[in-house]
Structure formats: structure tokens, C-alpha cells
Design a protein around this motif. Structure first.
Motif, PDB file in Angstrom:
ATOM      1  N   ARG A  25       0.848  -1.308   0.014  1.00  0.00           N
ATOM      2  CA  ARG A  25       0.164  -0.261   0.099  1.00  0.00           C
ATOM      3  C   ARG A  25       0.940   1.295  -0.008  1.00  0.00           C
ATOM      4  N   ARG A  26       2.011   1.242   0.800  1.00  0.00           N
ATOM      5  CA  ARG A  26       2.774   2.386   0.910  1.00  0.00           C
ATOM      6  C   ARG A  26       3.467   2.556  -0.536  1.00  0.00           C
ATOM      7  N   ILE A  27       4.007   1.539  -1.119  1.00  0.00           N
ATOM      8  CA  ILE A  27       4.519   1.644  -2.291  1.00  0.00           C
ATOM      9  C   ILE A  27       3.649   2.246  -3.247  1.00  0.00           C
ATOM     10  N   GLU A  28       2.418   2.012  -3.352  1.00  0.00           N
ATOM     11  CA  GLU A  28       1.393   2.472  -4.343  1.00  0.00           C
ATOM     12  C   GLU A  28       1.111   3.939  -4.110  1.00  0.00           C
ATOM     13  N   TYR A  29       1.180   4.277  -2.893  1.00  0.00           N
ATOM     14  CA  TYR A  29       0.811   5.625  -2.399  1.00  0.00           C
ATOM     15  C   TYR A  29       1.991   6.771  -3.141  1.00  0.00           C
ATOM     16  N   ALA A  30       3.250   5.999  -3.148  1.00  0.00           N
ATOM     17  CA  ALA A  30       4.462   6.632  -3.256  1.00  0.00           C
ATOM     18  C   ALA A  30       4.201   6.835  -5.052  1.00  0.00           C
ATOM     19  N   LEU A  31       3.769   5.763  -5.622  1.00  0.00           N
ATOM     20  CA  LEU A  31       3.694   5.573  -7.239  1.00  0.00           C
ATOM     21  C   LEU A  31       2.480   6.533  -7.654  1.00  0.00           C
ATOM     22  N   GLU A  32       1.446   6.734  -7.015  1.00  0.00           N
ATOM     23  CA  GLU A  32       0.492   7.670  -7.351  1.00  0.00           C
ATOM     24  C   GLU A  32       1.350   9.190  -7.342  1.00  0.00           C
ATOM     25  N   ALA A  33       1.925   9.523  -6.287  1.00  0.00           N
ATOM     26  CA  ALA A  33       2.405  10.895  -6.099  1.00  0.00           C
ATOM     27  C   ALA A  33       3.709  10.863  -7.247  1.00  0.00           C
ATOM     28  N   ALA A  34       4.398   9.790  -7.504  1.00  0.00           N
ATOM     29  CA  ALA A  34       5.665   9.977  -8.528  1.00  0.00           C
ATOM     30  C   ALA A  34       4.664  10.146  -9.804  1.00  0.00           C
ATOM     31  N   GLN A  35       3.750   9.501 -10.252  1.00  0.00           N
ATOM     32  CA  GLN A  35       2.960   9.814 -11.338  1.00  0.00           C
ATOM     33  C   GLN A  35       2.600  11.141 -11.493  1.00  0.00           C
ATOM     34  N   ALA A  36       2.026  11.661 -10.641  1.00  0.00           N
ATOM     35  CA  ALA A  36       1.447  12.933 -10.431  1.00  0.00           C
ATOM     36  C   ALA A  36       2.420  14.027 -10.816  1.00  0.00           C
ATOM     37  N   ALA A  37       3.724  13.807 -10.117  1.00  0.00           N
ATOM     38  CA  ALA A  37       4.810  14.851 -10.464  1.00  0.00           C
ATOM     39  C   ALA A  37       5.622  14.473 -11.786  1.00  0.00           C
ATOM     40  N   HIS A  38       5.011  13.528 -12.654  1.00  0.00           N
ATOM     41  CA  HIS A  38       5.647  13.158 -14.028  1.00  0.00           C
ATOM     42  C   HIS A  38       7.011  12.617 -13.965  1.00  0.00           C
ATOM     43  N   MET A  75       1.917  -2.776 -11.421  1.00  0.00           N
ATOM     44  CA  MET A  75       2.114  -1.112 -10.625  1.00  0.00           C
ATOM     45  C   MET A  75       2.729  -0.376 -11.793  1.00  0.00           C
ATOM     46  N   ALA A  76       3.749  -1.110 -12.486  1.00  0.00           N
ATOM     47  CA  ALA A  76       4.630  -0.020 -13.415  1.00  0.00           C
ATOM     48  C   ALA A  76       3.696   0.266 -14.673  1.00  0.00           C
ATOM     49  N   ARG A  77       2.982  -0.829 -15.019  1.00  0.00           N
ATOM     50  CA  ARG A  77       2.133  -0.660 -16.295  1.00  0.00           C
ATOM     51  C   ARG A  77       0.911   0.403 -15.800  1.00  0.00           C
ATOM     52  N   LYS A  78       0.599   0.208 -14.459  1.00  0.00           N
ATOM     53  CA  LYS A  78      -0.734   0.939 -14.084  1.00  0.00           C
ATOM     54  C   LYS A  78      -0.437   2.619 -14.107  1.00  0.00           C
ATOM     55  N   TYR A  79       0.882   2.775 -13.698  1.00  0.00           N
ATOM     56  CA  TYR A  79       1.591   4.115 -13.474  1.00  0.00           C
ATOM     57  C   TYR A  79       2.177   4.561 -14.361  1.00  0.00           C
ATOM     58  N   GLY A  80       2.478   3.892 -15.406  1.00  0.00           N
ATOM     59  CA  GLY A  80       3.420   4.059 -16.517  1.00  0.00           C
ATOM     60  C   GLY A  80       4.977   4.696 -16.114  1.00  0.00           C
ATOM     61  N   LEU A  81       5.515   3.691 -15.215  1.00  0.00           N
ATOM     62  CA  LEU A  81       6.612   4.266 -14.466  1.00  0.00           C
ATOM     63  C   LEU A  81       7.757   3.082 -14.650  1.00  0.00           C
ATOM     64  N   MET A  82       8.892   3.214 -14.983  1.00  0.00           N
ATOM     65  CA  MET A  82       9.933   2.358 -14.694  1.00  0.00           C
ATOM     66  C   MET A  82      10.124   2.298 -13.064  1.00  0.00           C
ATOM     67  N   ILE A  83      10.368   1.187 -12.491  1.00  0.00           N
ATOM     68  CA  ILE A  83      10.688   0.896 -11.062  1.00  0.00           C
ATOM     69  C   ILE A  83      11.747   0.038 -10.806  1.00  0.00           C
ATOM     70  N   ALA A  84      12.522   0.828  -9.726  1.00  0.00           N
ATOM     71  CA  ALA A  84      13.774   0.020  -9.198  1.00  0.00           C
ATOM     72  C   ALA A  84      13.384  -0.256  -7.658  1.00  0.00           C
ATOM     73  N   ALA A  99      17.108  -7.016  -5.925  1.00  0.00           N
ATOM     74  CA  ALA A  99      16.501  -5.964  -6.299  1.00  0.00           C
ATOM     75  C   ALA A  99      16.074  -6.210  -7.927  1.00  0.00           C
ATOM     76  N   ILE A 100      15.034  -5.516  -8.182  1.00  0.00           N
ATOM     77  CA  ILE A 100      14.676  -5.633  -9.731  1.00  0.00           C
ATOM     78  C   ILE A 100      14.478  -4.201 -10.528  1.00  0.00           C
ATOM     79  N   LEU A 101      14.571  -4.312 -11.617  1.00  0.00           N
ATOM     80  CA  LEU A 101      14.277  -2.939 -12.572  1.00  0.00           C
ATOM     81  C   LEU A 101      13.363  -3.389 -13.372  1.00  0.00           C
ATOM     82  N   VAL A 102      12.029  -2.790 -13.599  1.00  0.00           N
ATOM     83  CA  VAL A 102      11.121  -3.118 -14.313  1.00  0.00           C
ATOM     84  C   VAL A 102      10.654  -1.963 -15.048  1.00  0.00           C
ATOM     85  N   ASP A 103      10.408  -2.052 -16.390  1.00  0.00           N
ATOM     86  CA  ASP A 103      10.176  -0.698 -17.273  1.00  0.00           C
ATOM     87  C   ASP A 103       8.582  -0.685 -17.019  1.00  0.00           C
ATOM     88  N   LYS A 104       8.203   0.655 -17.751  1.00  0.00           N
ATOM     89  CA  LYS A 104       6.783   1.177 -17.615  1.00  0.00           C
ATOM     90  C   LYS A 104       5.850   0.534 -18.455  1.00  0.00           C
TER      91      LYS A 104
END
Length: 260
Positions: A25-38, A75-84, A99-104
């Protein structure tokens, strides 16, 4: 050679040992904010799903690919973000600090298994990754390397990375110390990351968590945040808050960038 800015979200989250659903849940909250900040790339700490040096991970961790890493790809697909992100990995009877690196698009680009596992902190300890598996991956944001926390202590590991000429280095950290050593302990993290960035001559992003170790000989030590971004000259571009959750985006200059 071209240089352009990649917008990186430093996701300095609270991680609670064993609280898989709360941590997601905390990861997703951060991703929501990251997406909003482009943001382009979101970077999280070490062992973000189950907590670092948590022996219960032998029972709770999943393979990679597997249920936990698959949730990150969704989550990477949902928010359109690369994630490490750092997460514990079960492989047979072995537990890896990975650790993993996932593209958007949700594609798993890279997996790194921590090499310097500090075996005295957990019985049985994490299985060790192999130095020969250190590498980089070609991405739309340049050549990216991923390592984990104590791996950055070893000169030989970074000499190996340097030969591969990364454009960007992403490092999930679990930077812990006794409570009375903060915030001074953050300076040790800064010195380490700046030294590595200057060696590689590329930006290094180090993301720590906040919270407390609840198991083993380091029980009671706390994570102090103070995540940071350092450019390829060793200059600190941004440092996050001391002992508090925060998501902050930073424009990071990356050479050889052919951003699509």
C-alpha cells in the motif's frame, strides 16, 4: 553523446517487517505521487516488501518472477513508470536479498542479487549473489546499473560496473544505525554515494527507508531516510528528509539519453 534530464522519484517509504500488504500500500501511494509529479523512474529501498534481515521472509518470500515481483510489474504498467525496488526472493530453500528493474510496460529488465549479505545478522543468512553477475541493462533512459546497499562498500564491484560504462546507477539501501547515531549516520551514506558517483562518473541514486529493525542482533536499530541523488561529478543534487517518509522528484542529467 547527448545529455538530458530524467525525472527520478525517490520513494523513501516506511517499511514494516512482515507487513506485505501494508508495504505494498505504501509503495502504491508513492507511485501515485510519482506519477502526479511526472516522474520517469521510481526508486525504492532495500527489502521493501518484507523488511530487511527478517527471518520470516524464508516463509513469506516468493520467487522472481513470482507473486511479489508480478505485483510490481502490474504497478509499473498502471502508473506508467520504470521501477527499481529491493525485495526478498525465494529460490528453492535459499533466500536472496534482491532488487529488480521493471520498465513502464511491466517488463522485468534486470535482477540483482546482493553480494555483501552481512551473514552475521540472520540465521540462516541470505544466500550470496555472484560478483560475475554484476551488470547493466540498456533502457530508454540509458545504460542502468542496479546494486544493493552494502554492495557499494566494495571497490572491486564498482570497478566492474565502471568498465561497463553505466549512464545511471540505482541503489536500494537499508541504511540502519542505533537511534542516537542519527542524523550523523546520514553523512556516512552521503560520503559513500558521492565517492561511488565520482568513480563511475555517472549519477547515483541511493534510496533508504524509514522504520526499525525488529529481528536479529541489530534489533532496535532504525533506518534514517536521508535518501539522495549525486551527479557524475560527485555533487549532491538532493537529499530527502531525516527519519521521515517522503517522495521527491529530482531532475537528473543522464548522458547518452535517447528518450522516447
Amino acid at each position: 553523446m547527448t545529455t538530458a534530464a530524467v525525472i527520478i522519484a525517490l520513494c523513501q517509504i516506511l517499511v514494516i517487517d512482515g507487513d506485505r500488504e501494508g508495504n505494498f500500500r505504501r509503495i502504491e501511494y508513492a507511485l501515485e505521487a510519482a506519477q502526479a509529479a511526472h516522474a520517469d523512474i521510481a526508486v525504492f529501498p532495500e527489502s521493501s516488501i518484507l523488511g530487511w534481515e527478517n527471518p520470516n521472509a524464508y516463509r513469506l518470500a516468493t520467487p522472481i518472477p513470482g507473486p511479489d515481483s508480478n505485483r510490481i510489474t502490474v504497478m509499473a504498467r498502471k502508473y506508467g513508470l520504470m521501477i527499481a525496488i529491493g525485495l526478498d526472493e525465494k529460490d528453492g530453500d535459499r533466500l536472496y536479498d534482491s532488487a529488480i528493474l521493471v520498465d513502464k510496460t511491466g517488463k522485468l529488465l534486470w535482477k540483482h542479487r546482493k553480494i555483501n549479505v552481512l551473514p552475521e545478522l540472520m540465521i540462516p543468512p541470505y544466500a550470496q549473489g555472484k560478483p560475475e553477475d554484476i551488470g547493466i541493462v540498456e533502457t530508454e533512459y540509458g545504460r542502468i546499473g542496479v546494486m544493493i546497499c552494502a554492495d557499494t562498500f566494495t571497490d572491486n564491484h564498482f570497478e566492474r560496473i565502471k568498465q561497463l560504462k553505466p549512464d545511471l546507477m540505482l541503489v536500494p539501501y537499508g541504511w540502519a544505525a542505533e537511534a542516537d547515531r542519527w542524523p550523523a549516520h546520514a553523512k556516512d551514506l552521503e560520503l559513500l554515494v558521492t565517492r561511488r558517483a565520482a568513480l563511475l562518473k555517472c549519477p547515483v541514486v541511493g534510496v533508504d527507508l524509514v522504520g526499525e529493525m525488529t529481528q536479529g542482533p541489530w534489533k532496535g536499530r532504525t533506518y534514517g531516510g536521508a535518501s539522495l541523488v549525486v551527479d557524475g561529478t560527485g555533487k549532491v543534487l538532493q537529499t530527502l528528509r531525516d527519519r521521515d517518509v517522503e517522495m521527491r522528484v529530482v531532475e537528473v542529467p543522464v548522458r547518452n539519453l535517447d528518450k522516447r
